[in-house]
Design an enzyme around this catalytic site. Structure first.
Site, PDB file in Angstrom:
ATOM      1  N   LYS A  54       0.848  -1.202   0.000  1.00 25.54           N
ATOM      2  CA  LYS A  54       0.000   0.000   0.000  1.00 25.54           C
ATOM      3  C   LYS A  54       0.881   1.249   0.000  1.00 25.54           C
ATOM      4  O   LYS A  54       0.618   2.211  -0.719  1.00 25.54           O
ATOM      5  CB  LYS A  54      -0.940  -0.019   1.216  1.00 25.54           C
ATOM      6  N   GLN A  98      -4.722  -1.771   9.677  1.00 28.38           N
ATOM      7  CA  GLN A  98      -4.636  -3.078   9.016  1.00 28.38           C
ATOM      8  C   GLN A  98      -5.238  -4.160   9.913  1.00 28.38           C
ATOM      9  O   GLN A  98      -4.941  -4.241  11.108  1.00 28.38           O
ATOM     10  CB  GLN A  98      -3.171  -3.405   8.690  1.00 28.38           C
ATOM     11  N   ASP A 121     -11.169   2.659   4.365  1.00 31.64           N
ATOM     12  CA  ASP A 121     -11.602   1.260   4.226  1.00 31.64           C
ATOM     13  C   ASP A 121     -13.130   1.139   4.186  1.00 31.64           C
ATOM     14  O   ASP A 121     -13.653   0.072   3.874  1.00 31.64           O
ATOM     15  CB  ASP A 121     -11.115   0.435   5.428  1.00 31.64           C
TER      16      ASP A 121
HETATM   17  N1  GUN Z   1      -7.098  -6.968   5.981  1.00 27.74           N
HETATM   18  C1  GUN Z   1      -7.508  -7.690   4.917  1.00 27.74           C
HETATM   19  N2  GUN Z   1      -8.090  -6.878   4.005  1.00 27.74           N
HETATM   20  C2  GUN Z   1      -8.029  -5.630   4.508  1.00 27.74           C
HETATM   21  C3  GUN Z   1      -8.481  -4.366   4.023  1.00 27.74           C
HETATM   22  O1  GUN Z   1      -9.049  -4.203   2.945  1.00 27.74           O
HETATM   23  N3  GUN Z   1      -8.225  -3.316   4.837  1.00 27.74           N
HETATM   24  C4  GUN Z   1      -7.621  -3.445   6.038  1.00 27.74           C
HETATM   25  N4  GUN Z   1      -7.431  -2.354   6.784  1.00 27.74           N
HETATM   26  N5  GUN Z   1      -7.204  -4.602   6.521  1.00 27.74           N
HETATM   27  C5  GUN Z   1      -7.429  -5.692   5.742  1.00 27.74           C
END
Ligand code: GUN
Length: 289
Positions: A54, A98, A121
């Site tokens: 990311k 995350q 998110d």
């Molecule tokens: N863990 C697995 N997928 C995601 C996501 O799309 N966002 C976040 N913050 N954590 C995740």
């Protein structure tokens, strides 16, 4: 006949290039550089890779990023203190915590503490509610990526039988909501399956579009897929054989018309849509100042 591959790599490159162009334009207009703060608690190896990806994607798109690493013993209150600081920092436009978080942390409380205006998110209850009501502020990254994949590959959803396997808050539930909305890339007849579904193969075989997000390697076999179906595999399972999806790819590709590979499919789209949401967050905060 073997299915055509739905290529996440080229689509993600296209989406990222579009985001980069829009970011450059926004910076030129406002002098503000969009900024994403990513929070990683603990040392889960998968999460470390995702967060690093990311960060790299932000850099390439001209988005600033901050990485906040906290030890695995972090308490809910300690994490809430950081989230509060990021909420109040005007230089931070998007906040991403995350998942999964370590067991001792109250995940719901943390996700609810993220400012809904910075919630890239789309996990905050206010943003989830807005999605359900069809007036989204942010779209959840993975389901949005899948919608873009269907739309840009001219796969119609209106009137289609879509079966979503998995009912997670991150993928299954929001995916079903987006596909059942009125309008483009919606208007589908959606069925959501899970571990208690009776005669799952009969349900999955009814799908024109089958979207699988249950986190079990090679769970969907060829006899669970209708010939000519479109199969979207959201699975990312780390096994001894490497990264494996939720779909038994070699067998299912002989039945389906179109299929996403793992890796090289949906996973790459999630990051691209995160860039899009970070820019959207910067825009929102610019106009509400
Ligand atoms: N863990 C697995 N997928 C995601 C996501 O799309 N966002 C976040 N913050 N954590 C995740």
């Amino acid at each position: 006949m073997s299915a055509a591959i739905l290529d996440g790599k080229s689509l993600s490159e296209q989406l990222r290039a579009e985001a980069a162009a829009e970011v450059a334009d926004f910076v030129k207009q406002t002098g503000v550089v969009p900024c994403l703060a990513a929070v990683l608690v603990g040392d889960d190896p998968g999460s470390q890779v995702y967060v690093r990806n990311k960060e790299k994607a932000c850099e390439k798109a001209g988005i600033a990023s901050q990485m906040h690493r906290l030890p695995k013993e972090t308490t809910t209150d300690e994490l809430l203190t950081l989230v509060d600081r990021l909420n109040r920092d005007p230089a931070v436009h998007g906040i991403l915590v995350q998942l999964p978080l370590p067991k001792q942390i109250d995940e719901r409380r943390v996700l609810e503490a993220v400012s809904p205006m910075k919630d890239v998110d789309a996990f905050h209850p206010e943003n989830v509610g807005r999605i359900v009501q069809g007036r989204p502020r942010f779209l959840p990254c993975t389901p949005h990526g899948i919608v873009e994949m269907l739309r840009r590959n001219n796969i119609p959803t209106a009137g289609a039988n879509v079966v979503v396997v998995g009912r997670s808050d991150i993928v299954g539930k929001p995916m079903a909501i987006l596909l059942m909305q009125r309008g483009p890339a919606g208007d589908a007849t959606v069925t959501v399956c899970h571990s208690r579904t009776r005669d799952l193969p009969a349900v999955t075989r009814s799908a024109d579009i089958l979207i699988v997000a249950i986190g079990q390697p090679k769970f969907i076999k060829a006899d669970m897929v209708k010939p000519g179906a479109v199969v979207i595999d959201v699975g990312m399972n780390r096994t001894e054989a490497g990264l494996v999806g939720d779909v038994d790819f070699p067998a299912v590709k002989e039945v389906a018309a179109r299929i996403t590979p793992v890796p090289g499919g949906v996973g790459l789209l999630t990051v691209a849509m995160l860039l899009h949401n970070t820019l959207a967050a910067a825009r929102l905060q610019q106009t509400s100042r």
